[in-house]
Write a protein that holds these residues in place. Structure first.
Motif, PDB file in Angstrom:
ATOM      1  N   ARG B 121       0.820  -1.204   0.000  1.00 29.31           N
ATOM      2  CA  ARG B 121       0.000   0.000   0.000  1.00 29.31           C
ATOM      3  C   ARG B 121       0.848   1.247   0.000  1.00 29.31           C
ATOM      4  O   ARG B 121       0.621   2.173  -0.787  1.00 29.31           O
ATOM      5  N   ALA B 122       1.883   1.250   0.873  1.00 25.35           N
ATOM      6  CA  ALA B 122       2.762   2.418   0.935  1.00 25.35           C
ATOM      7  C   ALA B 122       3.453   2.635  -0.409  1.00 25.35           C
ATOM      8  O   ALA B 122       3.624   3.773  -0.856  1.00 25.35           O
ATOM      9  N   MET B 123       3.832   1.539  -1.072  1.00 23.66           N
ATOM     10  CA  MET B 123       4.507   1.677  -2.363  1.00 23.66           C
ATOM     11  C   MET B 123       3.564   2.213  -3.428  1.00 23.66           C
ATOM     12  O   MET B 123       3.945   3.024  -4.259  1.00 23.66           O
ATOM     13  N   ARG B 124       2.318   1.760  -3.378  1.00 24.42           N
ATOM     14  CA  ARG B 124       1.327   2.276  -4.326  1.00 24.42           C
ATOM     15  C   ARG B 124       1.127   3.778  -4.132  1.00 24.42           C
ATOM     16  O   ARG B 124       1.085   4.547  -5.085  1.00 24.42           O
ATOM     17  N   GLU B 125       1.022   4.162  -2.854  1.00 22.80           N
ATOM     18  CA  GLU B 125       0.778   5.582  -2.579  1.00 22.80           C
ATOM     19  C   GLU B 125       1.970   6.440  -2.991  1.00 22.80           C
ATOM     20  O   GLU B 125       1.807   7.486  -3.607  1.00 22.80           O
ATOM     21  N   ALA B 126       3.169   5.961  -2.677  1.00 25.43           N
ATOM     22  CA  ALA B 126       4.375   6.699  -3.071  1.00 25.43           C
ATOM     23  C   ALA B 126       4.509   6.747  -4.589  1.00 25.43           C
ATOM     24  O   ALA B 126       4.988   7.729  -5.156  1.00 25.43           O
ATOM     25  N   THR B 127       4.053   5.689  -5.251  1.00 24.50           N
ATOM     26  CA  THR B 127       4.081   5.667  -6.711  1.00 24.50           C
ATOM     27  C   THR B 127       3.162   6.744  -7.269  1.00 24.50           C
ATOM     28  O   THR B 127       3.537   7.507  -8.168  1.00 24.50           O
ATOM     29  N   MET B 128       1.971   6.822  -6.713  1.00 26.08           N
ATOM     30  CA  MET B 128       1.040   7.858  -7.141  1.00 26.08           C
ATOM     31  C   MET B 128       1.655   9.242  -6.969  1.00 26.08           C
ATOM     32  O   MET B 128       1.588  10.082  -7.872  1.00 26.08           O
ATOM     33  N   ALA B 129       2.270   9.441  -5.808  1.00 27.23           N
ATOM     34  CA  ALA B 129       2.874  10.743  -5.539  1.00 27.23           C
ATOM     35  C   ALA B 129       3.973  11.057  -6.556  1.00 27.23           C
ATOM     36  O   ALA B 129       4.063  12.178  -7.064  1.00 27.23           O
ATOM     37  N   ALA B 130       4.774  10.051  -6.876  1.00 27.64           N
ATOM     38  CA  ALA B 130       5.854  10.271  -7.841  1.00 27.64           C
ATOM     39  C   ALA B 130       5.301  10.567  -9.224  1.00 27.64           C
ATOM     40  O   ALA B 130       5.829  11.397  -9.963  1.00 27.64           O
ATOM     41  N   LEU B 131       4.206   9.883  -9.580  1.00 26.85           N
ATOM     42  CA  LEU B 131       3.597  10.117 -10.893  1.00 26.85           C
ATOM     43  C   LEU B 131       3.014  11.519 -10.966  1.00 26.85           C
ATOM     44  O   LEU B 131       3.117  12.193 -11.987  1.00 26.85           O
ATOM     45  N   VAL B 132       2.421  11.954  -9.880  1.00 27.14           N
ATOM     46  CA  VAL B 132       1.866  13.318  -9.848  1.00 27.14           C
ATOM     47  C   VAL B 132       3.003  14.330  -9.975  1.00 27.14           C
ATOM     48  O   VAL B 132       2.921  15.288 -10.733  1.00 27.14           O
ATOM     49  N   LYS B 133       4.073  14.086  -9.239  1.00 27.56           N
ATOM     50  CA  LYS B 133       5.203  15.005  -9.225  1.00 27.56           C
ATOM     51  C   LYS B 133       5.806  15.179 -10.625  1.00 27.56           C
ATOM     52  O   LYS B 133       6.183  16.274 -11.026  1.00 27.56           O
ATOM     53  N   THR B 134       5.891  14.092 -11.360  1.00 32.56           N
ATOM     54  CA  THR B 134       6.497  14.168 -12.687  1.00 32.56           C
ATOM     55  C   THR B 134       5.456  14.398 -13.777  1.00 32.56           C
ATOM     56  O   THR B 134       5.825  14.613 -14.932  1.00 32.56           O
ATOM     57  N   GLY B 135       4.164  14.332 -13.406  1.00 31.97           N
ATOM     58  CA  GLY B 135       3.132  14.526 -14.415  1.00 31.97           C
ATOM     59  C   GLY B 135       2.992  13.347 -15.361  1.00 31.97           C
ATOM     60  O   GLY B 135       2.517  13.477 -16.484  1.00 31.97           O
ATOM     61  N   VAL B 136       3.404  12.175 -14.918  1.00 35.56           N
ATOM     62  CA  VAL B 136       3.305  10.982 -15.751  1.00 35.56           C
ATOM     63  C   VAL B 136       1.926  10.370 -15.588  1.00 35.56           C
ATOM     64  O   VAL B 136       1.408  10.287 -14.481  1.00 35.56           O
ATOM     65  N   LYS B 137       1.338   9.949 -16.704  1.00 34.41           N
ATOM     66  CA  LYS B 137       0.054   9.271 -16.628  1.00 34.41           C
ATOM     67  C   LYS B 137       0.194   7.840 -17.121  1.00 34.41           C
ATOM     68  O   LYS B 137       0.713   7.585 -18.192  1.00 34.41           O
ATOM     69  N   ILE B 138      -0.296   6.906 -16.313  1.00 42.62           N
ATOM     70  CA  ILE B 138      -0.174   5.482 -16.588  1.00 42.62           C
ATOM     71  C   ILE B 138      -1.576   4.897 -16.547  1.00 42.62           C
ATOM     72  O   ILE B 138      -2.357   5.232 -15.658  1.00 42.62           O
ATOM     73  N   PRO B 139      -1.946   4.064 -17.529  1.00 48.99           N
ATOM     74  CA  PRO B 139      -3.320   3.555 -17.565  1.00 48.99           C
ATOM     75  C   PRO B 139      -3.735   2.813 -16.297  1.00 48.99           C
ATOM     76  O   PRO B 139      -4.838   2.983 -15.811  1.00 48.99           O
ATOM     77  N   ASN B 140      -2.867   1.958 -15.791  1.00 48.13           N
ATOM     78  CA  ASN B 140      -3.277   1.160 -14.631  1.00 48.13           C
ATOM     79  C   ASN B 140      -2.042   0.736 -13.862  1.00 48.13           C
ATOM     80  O   ASN B 140      -1.159   0.084 -14.404  1.00 48.13           O
ATOM     81  N   LEU B 141      -1.997   1.106 -12.596  1.00 54.03           N
ATOM     82  CA  LEU B 141      -0.797   0.848 -11.797  1.00 54.03           C
ATOM     83  C   LEU B 141      -0.455  -0.623 -11.695  1.00 54.03           C
ATOM     84  O   LEU B 141       0.710  -0.993 -11.642  1.00 54.03           O
ATOM     85  N   SER B 142      -1.473  -1.476 -11.646  1.00 53.85           N
ATOM     86  CA  SER B 142      -1.160  -2.887 -11.422  1.00 53.85           C
ATOM     87  C   SER B 142      -0.914  -3.652 -12.718  1.00 53.85           C
ATOM     88  O   SER B 142      -0.736  -4.854 -12.706  1.00 53.85           O
ATOM     89  N   ASN B 143      -0.889  -2.953 -13.840  1.00 55.98           N
ATOM     90  CA  ASN B 143      -0.504  -3.592 -15.094  1.00 55.98           C
ATOM     91  C   ASN B 143       0.999  -3.846 -15.117  1.00 55.98           C
ATOM     92  O   ASN B 143       1.773  -3.078 -14.572  1.00 55.98           O
ATOM     93  N   THR B 144       1.398  -4.916 -15.787  1.00 54.93           N
ATOM     94  CA  THR B 144       2.831  -5.126 -15.959  1.00 54.93           C
ATOM     95  C   THR B 144       3.344  -4.173 -17.038  1.00 54.93           C
ATOM     96  O   THR B 144       2.612  -3.747 -17.928  1.00 54.93           O
TER      97      THR B 144
END
Lengths: 356, 256
Positions: B121-144
């Motif tokens: 969970r913490a990794m997912r949340e930190a991932t979201m934060a990093a994506l927001v910070k860089t402005g990266v958009k990814i269709p689905n976090l749990s996709n390979t």
């Protein structure tokens, strides 16, 4: 790129991009195969594969057959749990069958009872002082054998960088030699009661299921699991990300060796004897279970759940052939076809994705 | 805190008899974006490999954030705060986005050696934060990663640098294999980093991109730095002249 338009805060959810877990396909295959045997059974021999048709017993399913299906795959299944981890890291372990042979011989010789039917044990390996030992001794000795074999495999693969195929092939030949040398080819029999209890009745199934749950959790919830998938997926990337790839591989092969050893302990306990020829071809059956269960030989993909389902498919097929009263020779031929088919399917799936 | 985040003095790398990098003196200030340009084999990637710990320099000093370092591995460089997006993407195809971001540095709930339990969970949340910070958009976090386009993969690789407190980001030809739209996306991320005051070293062959994004251009030729140009004081033709060897910077006279 449509998916970027409706994304807020870094996440653009696109349900069409969700992938179905591959285990569902394996489960579907399992059900399909069971149904096929059910239909074939009713058509050709007028009996049901799945359900109880004898009126004197009051159960819906043919419980005896179901028990046999899982019992006959649970020992090789234990090996397959380790092989699954090895294959996920992009390796292969051909030595497990021979490790079963060597471990069974060595462990059994520490599990012997001194007196058989009032006479001294005719198959005694060691003297009086080494008999009737507590059950923990043969178990630890056995696990030690598997650990040693696994460590040798792992160290060879991780540090000399020889292909896993070659390293474990060498271990396969050497461990089989060790199994034969240990008692000059003689079988070792008459274990203590407590040792015999390890593989009694449905104990192998219980051990197999427990280990499957434990390793499922390890592979999905721990750093070990994550790193195993990472190494099998892209070893270079794993190394650049700071994973100690060599050390991890040694650990994976050591665990696989210990699982093969555990299978040997259960098997020799169940059979009440150990023979140098024990476990021949088990490595291939274990690999087949994993591959049928969707573990990719190219590494990085697969799961413990898949392998358990693969083992069940394996058991159902063997059992189904016996049920249809088909020759044992056909079983082996069909087994070969199924293994190749599973790999072809995996390769085909991979190509599909590459294009898509 | 000193004004300079990274400095190399006399950085040299020989592969046997091949002098891949000779006496490179390089400085990077905080918040500055610098492009490294040069022909193939000019020593750009060799230079990056020395400062990121992938290889050990034959001789020379690396002073990062005021401290002299000798990095034994990329991990040490990363721990010091140098995050690199390699030309060959260091991503594991069969893992999902958070797993890739935290590969080798997983957050754990319970320490147990290799069997430490992951804090997904913490990794997912930190991932979201990093994506927001860089402005990266990814269709689905749990996709390979396997199911993603080249641009999305590159974005994940870049977002990885933002998931940690990096002091310096290095990108080795981040858009070389991307289409027009995906390139624009990556360039936007670089601008975001610039606004956030993150220093960056960009290796690129793309002249337009370099003039769009960076403050300064350092040119390598035959293993040496031959020019150090402020963007306002130069143009494409000038840079090409340095790259091809038609011109050599005044302070670098004497270089072959």
């Amino acid at each position: 790129m449509a998916q970027t338009t409706h994304g807020i805060g870094g996440l653009a959810y696109d349900p069409t991009k969700r992938t179905r877990p591959p285990e569902l396909n394996v489960l579907a295959a399992l059900i399909l195969i069971i149904l096929a045997f059910e239909v074939l059974g009713r058509m050709f021999i007028g009996d049901s594969f799945l359900f109880n048709t004898r009126e004197n017993i009051d159960t819906l399913f043919n419980e005896q057959r179901l028990q046999i299906i899982i019992l006959q795959v649970s020992i090789v299944g234990i090996i397959a749990l380790g092989v699954t981890q090895v294959i996920i890291t992009g390796g292969i372990d051909l030595s497990s069958g021979s490790v079963v042979g060597a471990t069974a011989m060595i462990a059994m010789s520490f599990a012997q009872t001194a007196i058989v039917n009032g006479n001294p044990n005719p198959k005694a390996i060691f003297g009086e002082g080494m008999m009737d030992l507590p059950v923990i001794v043969p178990v630890l000795v056995g696990l030690g054998c598997g650990l040693f074999a696994g460590l040798v495999n792992g160290l060879l693969i991780a540090y000399t960088r020889i292909p896993p195929f070659i390293a474990t092939l060498g271990m396969m030949v050497a461990a089989r030699g060790c199994a034969k040398w240990w008692s000059k080819g003689n079988p070792i029999s008459f274990p203590t009661e407590s040792y015999a209890a390890i593989g009694k009745g449905m104990m192998p199934v219980l051990i197999f299921i427990t280990l499957a749950v434990v390793f499922h959790l390890i592979m999905t919830q721990t750093r070990y699991g994550k790193h195993s998938y990472a190494i099998g997926s892209n070893e270079q990337a794993a190394r650049m990300s700071g994973i100690n790839v060599a050390r991890h591989k040694v650990l994976v092969y050591a665990i696989a060796g210990m699982l093969a050893a555990l299978a040997a302990i259960v098997l020799s306990s169940k059979n009440l004897t150990a023979q140098a020829g024990m476990g021949v071809m088990y490595e291939l059956d274990a690999i087949a279970m994993a591959v049928i269960g969707g573990v990719s030989l190219q590494g990085g993909r697969g799961s413990i759940i898949g392998t358990v389902l693969g083992a069940l498919i394996f058991g159902v097929i063997i059992s189904g052939f016996t049920f249809l009263k088909l020759d044992a020779y056909y079983q082996e031929m069909v087994k070969g076809v199924i293994i190749v088919a599973a790999v072809v399917l995996d390769t085909w799936r991979q190509n599909q994705r590459g294009r898509g | 805190m000193s004004e300079i985040i990274l400095e190399t003095r006399g950085l040299t790398k020989h592969y046997g008899g091949v002098h891949a990098l000779t006496e490179a003196d390089f400085t990077l200030r905080r918040g500055e974006h610098v492009a490294i340009m040069g022909d193939n084999g000019a020593g750009k990637s060799t230079f990056v490999r020395q400062i990121t710990g992938v290889e050990k320099p034959t001789r020379g000093q690396i002073i990062f954030d005021g401290v002299e370092h000798t990095f034994e591995s990329p991990i040490e460089a990363r721990e010091a705060g140098i995050e690199t997006v390699f030309q060959t993407l260091a991503l594991a195809d069969d893992l999902d986005v958070p797993s890739n971001l935290f590969l080798g540095r997983e957050k754990v709930r319970f320490r147990l050696g290799p069997f430490s339990i992951l804090d997904k969970r913490a990794m997912r949340e930190a991932t979201m934060a990093a994506l927001v910070k860089t402005g990266v958009k990814i269709p689905n976090l749990s996709n390979t990663i396997r199911n993603m386009s080249g641009g999305q993969r590159q974005c994940v690789a870049i977002a990885r640098t933002a998931a940690f407190k990096s002091k310096l980001v290095i990108m080795d030809e981040p858009t070389a294999a991307l289409g027009v739209q995906e390139t624009a996306q990556v360039e936007n991320i670089i601008r975001t980093l610039k606004e956030a005051g993150e220093p960056l070293i960009l290796i690129s062959h793309n002249m337009r991109q370099v003039f769009d994004l960076v403050d300064r251009i350092v040119v390598f030729r035959r293993g040496r730095i031959v020019a150090n140009l402020r963007k306002e004081e130069t143009d494409g033709q000038d840079v090409v002249a340095y790259i091809t060897g038609a011109k050599t910077g005044a302070e670098y006279e004497g270089a072959p």
